[in-house]
Design an enzyme around this catalytic site. Structure first.
Site, short mmCIF file in Angstrom:
data_model
loop_
_atom_site.label_atom_id
_atom_site.label_comp_id
_atom_site.label_asym_id
_atom_site.label_seq_id
_atom_site.Cartn_x
_atom_site.Cartn_y
_atom_site.Cartn_z
N SER A 15 0.93 -1.15 -0.28
CA SER A 15 -0.03 0.07 0.05
C SER A 15 0.82 1.41 -0.03
O SER A 15 2.18 1.16 0.16
CB SER A 15 -0.92 -0.27 1.04
OG SER A 15 -0.15 0.18 2.38
N ILE A 17 2.95 4.64 -0.58
CA ILE A 17 4.09 5.10 -1.51
C ILE A 17 4.75 3.75 -2.16
O ILE A 17 5.15 3.81 -3.37
CB ILE A 17 5.38 5.91 -0.70
CG1 ILE A 17 4.55 7.00 -0.28
CG2 ILE A 17 6.25 6.18 -1.79
CD1 ILE A 17 5.54 7.86 0.67
N ASP A 61 7.97 -10.79 6.80
CA ASP A 61 8.17 -10.02 7.90
C ASP A 61 9.74 -9.61 7.81
O ASP A 61 10.62 -9.84 8.46
CB ASP A 61 7.93 -10.46 9.38
CG ASP A 61 8.32 -9.10 10.22
OD1 ASP A 61 8.53 -8.16 10.01
OD2 ASP A 61 7.89 -9.55 11.55
N ASN A 88 12.04 0.52 0.52
CA ASN A 88 10.91 1.41 1.11
C ASN A 88 10.23 0.95 2.61
O ASN A 88 9.52 1.72 2.99
CB ASN A 88 9.85 1.39 -0.12
CG ASN A 88 8.72 2.12 0.38
OD1 ASN A 88 8.63 3.34 0.57
ND2 ASN A 88 7.48 1.45 0.57
N TYR A 153 11.58 7.37 15.03
CA TYR A 153 11.37 7.14 13.69
C TYR A 153 12.15 8.39 12.97
O TYR A 153 12.83 7.85 11.91
CB TYR A 153 9.83 7.73 13.37
CG TYR A 153 9.49 7.80 11.96
CD1 TYR A 153 9.42 6.65 10.97
CD2 TYR A 153 9.48 9.13 11.47
CE1 TYR A 153 9.20 7.07 9.84
CE2 TYR A 153 8.97 9.18 10.20
CZ TYR A 153 8.92 8.25 9.36
OH TYR A 153 8.72 8.49 8.04
N LYS A 157 15.16 7.83 9.89
CA LYS A 157 15.33 8.10 8.74
C LYS A 157 16.46 9.05 8.57
O LYS A 157 17.13 9.19 7.59
CB LYS A 157 13.98 9.21 8.44
CG LYS A 157 12.86 8.41 8.28
CD LYS A 157 12.69 7.26 7.41
CE LYS A 157 11.46 6.44 7.18
NZ LYS A 157 11.45 5.61 5.90
N THR A 188 -1.31 7.83 3.51
CA THR A 188 -1.02 6.62 3.46
C THR A 188 -1.54 6.16 4.74
O THR A 188 -2.33 6.67 5.82
CB THR A 188 0.43 6.05 3.46
OG1 THR A 188 1.00 6.55 4.57
CG2 THR A 188 1.12 6.55 2.37
#
Length: 263
Positions: A15, A17, A61, A88, A153, A157, A188
Site C-alpha cells: 500500500s 508509497i 516480515d 521502502n 522514527y 530516517k 497512507t
C-alpha cells in the site's frame, strides 16, 4: 517471469508509497518482486498485474533477519539480475519516548534501518559486479528534523539519509546509482499505524502517494542523489529545513506531532 524485462524489487509494496512506486515500475515495463508482511500484498500484486507485467509476491516480515533472508532466497532462486531495488519498507511510532513500548520502538529500528542495510548488503554486490543498477532508499523530510514525539522514527530516517549519501560516495566510480527519496506527510496508512491520528499532522491534509512515487521514480531513473518529493508545500518545508536551527525544527515538530488527547 519474462527474463527480457528489467526486474525491480520493491519492499513495503502492499500500500501507500511502496505500492505506487511498484505501479510506476509496472507501467514502465518492469517485472516485479514485491514484499510486505500483510495480506494486502496479494491484492496489490493483482492490481499491478493489470499493467501486463509479471509480479512475484513474497510475504515476509522484513523486521526479522529470517524475513530478509527469505526474500533474498527468492531473488537468488529467480536467477535474474536486480535492475532496481526500492528499499521502502518502514513503520513509525508516535508518542512521548518515555511512554512508548520498547518493542514498538525496536521494531522501527529493525524494519527501517536493519532490514534496509541487510537487503542492500545482499543485492548491491551483484549490481556493482555487473556495473549496472539503481537503488532507491525511502528516507523522509523527517530525516532533517529532531523528531519530538517521533524520536526513534525521525532518527531512523536520519540514519537512512546518511547511509544513502555514504553509498553514493562509495559507488561514485561505478554505474550503480543510489537515490534518497524524501517525502513529507503523505496520505497512507502510516499515521494510523503509528497511532498518530490524534495529532495535528495526523489530521492535516497530506500529499498524494501517487505524486510522490512518480517524482521518486523519475529521480531514480535520472540518477539524482536525493529528492524532496510531494507538493509545493513539502518542497518549501525542505528548503526551510536547511536554514532553520535544530531547536526551532524540534519545537515545530512537537507542535505537529504531540498527541492532543482530551484537548
Amino acid at each position: 517471469m519474462n527474463a527480457t524485462n528489467p526486474l525491480a524489487v520493491v519492499t513495503g509494496a502492499s500500500s501507500g508509497i511502496g505500492f505506487e512506486l511498484a505501479r510506476q515500475f509496472a507501467q514502465h515495463g518492469h517485472d516485479l518482486v514485491i514484499a510486505a508482511e500483510d495480506p494486502g500484498l496479494t491484492s496489490a500484486a493483482a492490481a499491478l498485474r493489470e499493467h501486463g507485467t509479471d509480479v512475484r509476491e513474497v510475504r515476509v516480515d522484513l523486521a526479522t533477519y529470517d524475513g530478509v533472508e527469505t526474500l533474498w532466497g527468492e531473488l537468488s532462486a529467480a536467477g535474474r539480475p536486480v535492475d532496481a531495488l526500492v528499499l521502502n519498507a518502514g513503520v513509525g511510532q508516535g508518542g512521548a519516548f518515555l511512554e512508548t513500548d520498547l518493542a514498538d520502538e525496536a521494531r522501527v529500528i529493525d524494519l527501517n534501518i536493519t532490514s534496509t542495510v541487510h537487503l542492500a548488503k545482499r543485492v548491491l554486490p551483484g549490481m556493482v559486479a555487473r556495473n549496472r543498477g539503481r537503488v532507491l532508499i525511502s528516507s523522509s523530510i523527517a530525516s532533517t528534523t529532531p523528531g519530538s514525539f517521533q524520536s526513534v522514527y525521525n532518527a531512523s530516517k536520519s540514519f537512512l539519509q546518511s547511509f544513502a549519501q555514504a553509498l553514493q560516495n562509495e559507488l561514485k566510480d561505478s554505474a550503480v546509482t543510489v537515490t534518497s527519496l524524501m517525502p513529507g506527510a503523505t496520505e497512507t496508512n502510516f499515521f494510523r499505524r503509528a497511532e498518530m491520528l490524534d495529532t495535528r499532522v495526523g489530521r492535516a491534509k497530506k500529499d498524494d502517494a501517487a505524486q510522490v512515487a512518480e517524482q521518486g521514480y523519475e529521480a531514480l531513473m535520472a540518477g539524482r542523489p536525493k529528492l524532496v518529493a510531494g507538493s509545493l508545500k513539502t518542497k518549501a518545508q525542505g528548503v526551510a529545513g536547511r536554514v532553520l536551527s535544530d531547536r526551532l525544527k524540534a519545537a515545530a515538530h512537537r507542535h505537529m506531532a504531540e498527541p492532543r488527547r482530551g484537548r
